[in-house]
Write a protein that holds these residues in place. Structure first.
Motif: not given
Length: 247
Positions: A151-163, A202-205, A212-223
């Protein structure tokens, strides 16, 4: 494989204690549980559909996934597992596996014999409830994933998974200053979220562009955690984490 009975147990105890309050005696009993360690490369099957395992696995390092294949060979990832998880704990009571579990990054996995788990639960009945709660939380996560993909958009799905991954890693002490390991390829994210790998990119970009996120190789940061939660429609209720006084 090598037998290392102490260090791996700390992560299992931390995970169980995050969803079920353990006594000192129960923690001590878990600390003595024998765990057989095995290192795995990425994309190695741990247990497959139709197998009858005599042991359950504990993820100690890296990520794994539960998945099924269609008759055409298309993969649907049903769940991601992080350190502290016991993804096939149901095999203690369901004799035949109905899902496959595999590494999605280099992993260290601990194997615990079913006979040892049964003996532990007989001696400490509350640990039976703790392990049962672990499987119930897994089922709750499956339900949330169904809503997310359906039921969620790709953008929302990805944000939810990161959370979700952030909160699950934080529960076992693996998040530092809103930064954590994210060893998941875009192909596997596509299989988990029901979109193409191109759409994942595209969604990660878009999430990065929105700050909302920063990515460096296999590291994610949430500002900005609050903004990411809002974007992902994320409510951690379904993870059923215990709230400690003073936490």
């Amino acid at each position: 494989m090598a037998l290392m009975p102490h260090q791996p147990n700390d992560l299992m105890i931390r995970k169980l204690d995050s969803i079920f309050p353990l006594s000192d005696e129960e923690r001590g009993a878990l600390q003595q549980l024998p765990i057989l360690l095995k290192g795995l490369k990425a994309d190695r099957e741990i247990v497959g559909i139709g197998e009858r395992p005599a042991q359950s696995c504990l993820i100690l390092e890296g990520f794994t996934c539960a998945y099924k294949l269609s008759h055409l060979g298309k993969r649907q990832i049903m769940a991601l597992h992080v350190p502290g998880d016991m993804p096939d704990l149901q095999s203690l009571h369901l004799a035949v596996m109905d899902i496959s579990i595999a590494s999605i990054s280099p992993c260290t996995v601990g194997f615990i014999q079913h006979e040892d788990l049964r003996r532990l639960c007989e001696q400490y009945p509350r640990l039976t409830a703790a392990f049962w709660r672990e499987t119930l939380v897994d089922a709750s996560i499956y339900r949330e994933w169904l809503l997310n993909v359906g039921q969620r958009s790709a953008y929302t799905r990805m944000a939810h998974l990161v959370c979700e991954i952030l909160i699950r890693l934080k529960a076992v002490g693996l998040v530092e200053k809103w930064s954590f390991q994210w060893p998941i390829t875009q192909e596997k994210l596509a299989d988990a979220l029901g979109i193409t790998a191109v759409h994942v990119s595209r969604t990660l970009q878009a999430l990065r562009a929105d700050g909302l996120i920063r990515m460096e190789k296999t590291q994610v940061s949430v500002p900005d955690w609050e903004k990411l939660k809002e974007a992902g429609e994320f409510d951690p209720l379904y993870l059923h984490l215990q709230v400690r006084k003073g936490a």
